[in-house]
Write a protein that holds these residues in place. Structure first.
Motif, PDB file in Angstrom:
ATOM      1  N   TYR A  32     -10.242   2.014  -7.358  1.00 28.98           N
ATOM      2  CA  TYR A  32      -9.634   3.008  -8.242  1.00 28.98           C
ATOM      3  C   TYR A  32      -8.409   3.644  -7.592  1.00 28.98           C
ATOM      4  O   TYR A  32      -7.401   3.919  -8.276  1.00 28.98           O
ATOM      5  CB  TYR A  32     -10.674   4.067  -8.624  1.00 28.98           C
ATOM      6  CG  TYR A  32     -11.782   3.484  -9.462  1.00 28.98           C
ATOM      7  CD1 TYR A  32     -11.632   3.337 -10.836  1.00 28.98           C
ATOM      8  CD2 TYR A  32     -12.957   3.020  -8.866  1.00 28.98           C
ATOM      9  CE1 TYR A  32     -12.632   2.774 -11.601  1.00 28.98           C
ATOM     10  CE2 TYR A  32     -13.965   2.448  -9.634  1.00 28.98           C
ATOM     11  CZ  TYR A  32     -13.792   2.317 -10.995  1.00 28.98           C
ATOM     12  OH  TYR A  32     -14.769   1.743 -11.758  1.00 28.98           O
ATOM     13  N   SER A  36      -4.440   3.445  -8.818  1.00 33.40           N
ATOM     14  CA  SER A  36      -3.522   4.581  -8.887  1.00 33.40           C
ATOM     15  C   SER A  36      -2.332   4.440  -7.947  1.00 33.40           C
ATOM     16  O   SER A  36      -1.503   5.352  -7.871  1.00 33.40           O
ATOM     17  CB  SER A  36      -4.273   5.874  -8.538  1.00 33.40           C
ATOM     18  OG  SER A  36      -5.274   6.133  -9.479  1.00 33.40           O
ATOM     19  N   THR A  89      -2.280   3.338 -13.927  1.00 27.85           N
ATOM     20  CA  THR A  89      -3.517   2.806 -14.498  1.00 27.85           C
ATOM     21  C   THR A  89      -3.262   2.300 -15.914  1.00 27.85           C
ATOM     22  O   THR A  89      -3.699   1.201 -16.286  1.00 27.85           O
ATOM     23  CB  THR A  89      -4.604   3.893 -14.508  1.00 27.85           C
ATOM     24  OG1 THR A  89      -4.808   4.377 -13.174  1.00 27.85           O
ATOM     25  CG2 THR A  89      -5.917   3.341 -15.041  1.00 27.85           C
ATOM     26  N   VAL A 115     -11.906  -3.833 -11.004  1.00 27.43           N
ATOM     27  CA  VAL A 115     -12.131  -2.733 -11.941  1.00 27.43           C
ATOM     28  C   VAL A 115     -12.115  -3.291 -13.361  1.00 27.43           C
ATOM     29  O   VAL A 115     -11.259  -4.121 -13.694  1.00 27.43           O
ATOM     30  CB  VAL A 115     -11.039  -1.645 -11.804  1.00 27.43           C
ATOM     31  CG1 VAL A 115     -11.242  -0.536 -12.832  1.00 27.43           C
ATOM     32  CG2 VAL A 115     -11.029  -1.062 -10.402  1.00 27.43           C
ATOM     33  N   ALA A 120     -11.152   1.528 -15.929  1.00 26.52           N
ATOM     34  CA  ALA A 120      -9.772   1.965 -15.742  1.00 26.52           C
ATOM     35  C   ALA A 120      -9.393   3.044 -16.750  1.00 26.52           C
ATOM     36  O   ALA A 120      -8.707   4.020 -16.405  1.00 26.52           O
ATOM     37  CB  ALA A 120      -8.828   0.763 -15.864  1.00 26.52           C
ATOM     38  N   TRP A 123     -10.910   6.305 -15.667  1.00 24.08           N
ATOM     39  CA  TRP A 123     -10.190   6.801 -14.490  1.00 24.08           C
ATOM     40  C   TRP A 123      -8.846   7.399 -14.889  1.00 24.08           C
ATOM     41  O   TRP A 123      -8.444   8.448 -14.384  1.00 24.08           O
ATOM     42  CB  TRP A 123     -10.025   5.661 -13.501  1.00 24.08           C
ATOM     43  CG  TRP A 123      -9.265   5.961 -12.252  1.00 24.08           C
ATOM     44  CD1 TRP A 123      -8.134   5.334 -11.818  1.00 24.08           C
ATOM     45  CD2 TRP A 123      -9.575   6.949 -11.250  1.00 24.08           C
ATOM     46  NE1 TRP A 123      -7.721   5.859 -10.619  1.00 24.08           N
ATOM     47  CE2 TRP A 123      -8.589   6.843 -10.245  1.00 24.08           C
ATOM     48  CE3 TRP A 123     -10.587   7.881 -11.116  1.00 24.08           C
ATOM     49  CZ2 TRP A 123      -8.578   7.653  -9.115  1.00 24.08           C
ATOM     50  CZ3 TRP A 123     -10.583   8.700  -9.983  1.00 24.08           C
ATOM     51  CH2 TRP A 123      -9.595   8.579  -9.004  1.00 24.08           C
TER      52      TRP A 123
END
Length: 319
Positions: A32, A36, A89, A115, A120, A123
């Motif tokens: 994650y 980013s 993202t 992911v 995603a 997030w």
């Protein structure tokens, strides 16, 4: 790299070597944080720097740098990290099929399977919500300006599908902080902030065209457009024009903001523009559009270029 597109231990191909995410972050969080771009901090700097420009220049125009401005600088830094993460993202969600076909990007978390798209999306929303909580503290005018930027953030990943100038849309989104920071300090939008915004857009056209030259061959195969493909061998001439435009617009913005300041303040602030321009032309002297490692190196050097005006604005405040 394996056939699935995964690099050793999930590392992303163009990440900074030995970055803190790959070395120190908890294993469960790494995909994650990579999504980013926490392992590639240059984008956060390029989003953050126009915010600092505008906060410091607005403070110079008003003649009062306050504790509030310290919070704005810190808050914009945190917001830049979060919104750059949310934007990247979103970019990776929309570009996941393209990324799987490009050597430099197929190791990213979604195409490499680290992911899921659902993960995603969650997030992205979490980062955006935390950033919004910071934005609320800047006051209603800044909140409205901040919300207005979301249209450009949403459109940018699709721009490469319908225009040869996706870097313009990136510039519109990435330099919004030049407007936001000014409004957060002053409660209104003045024309020097608008000129600073357009200076940032010209700067983005400069550095992101350099960046896009890394992928011209893959982009041509999959039909992705960019200024790098559009300009081709003429890129140095275009880059020179963008460098001049960014520097001239910045100089006019400084003049407009400081026209009532002392000569020492005006000269010191304008030295920041001179240093900024000198750095861009230094990059031009190094440029080789066929040298991929050099292209990435020069792109990352734009953090230093953008911080030069920050340094001189800070010195000017102390005069």
């Amino acid at each position: 790299m394996t056939q699935s597109g995964k690099s050793p231990e999930g590392q992303v191909a163009d990440a900074v070597k030995h970055n803190w995410v790959d070395r120190n972050a908890p294993a469960a969080a790494r995909p994650y944080l990579r999504l980013s771009r926490a392992d590639r901090p240059i984008g956060t700097w390029l989003l953050y720097i126009p915010c600092i420009w505008s906060i410091l220049l607005a403070a110079l125009q008003a003649g009062d740098f306050r504790a509030w401005d310290v919070w704005l600088i810190l808050g914009c830094g945190a917001g830049a990290w979060l919104m750059r993460g949310a934007g990247c993202t979103w970019n990776d969600i929309t570009d996941r099929k393209f990324d799987a076909q490009v050597a430099r990007t197929r190791s990213r978390p979604i195409p490499s399977g680290q992911v899921t798209v659902r993960g995603a999306l969650l997030w992205m929303l979490a980062q955006a919500l935390i950033a919004f909580c910071i934005l609320i503290s800047f006051g209603t005018p800044a909140v409205l300006i901040g919300i207005a930027s979301l249209g450009f953030v949403a459109i940018y990943p699709f721009a490469k599908r319908f225009t040869w100038w996706p870097q313009v849309f990136l510039g519109l989104a990435f330099n919004w902080g030049a407007l936001l920071g000014w409004v957060a300090h002053s409660g209104r939008l003045d024309w020097p902030a608008v000129l600073l915004y357009f200076a940032g857009i010209a700067w983005t056209l400069f550095y992101d065209t350099i960046y896009a030259h890394q992928d011209t061959e893959d982009d041509a195969l999959i039909g992705v457009k960019s200024t790098a493909r559009l300009f081709g061998q003429s890129s140095p001439q275009w880059l020179r024009g963008f460098a001049i435009l960014a520097s001239v617009l910045m100089a006019i913005a400084i003049y407009g903001a400081l026209r009532d300041a002392t000569p020492a303040q005006m000269i010191t602030a304008q030295l920041g523009t001179l240093g900024f321009a000198a750095h861009l032309f230094w990059q031009m002297r190094q440029l080789d559009i066929k040298n991929v490692p050099l292209l990435l190196h020069l792109f990352r050097k734009n953090r230093d270029a953008g911080l030069i005006p920050v340094l001189f604005f800070a010195v000017t405040i102390m005069l």
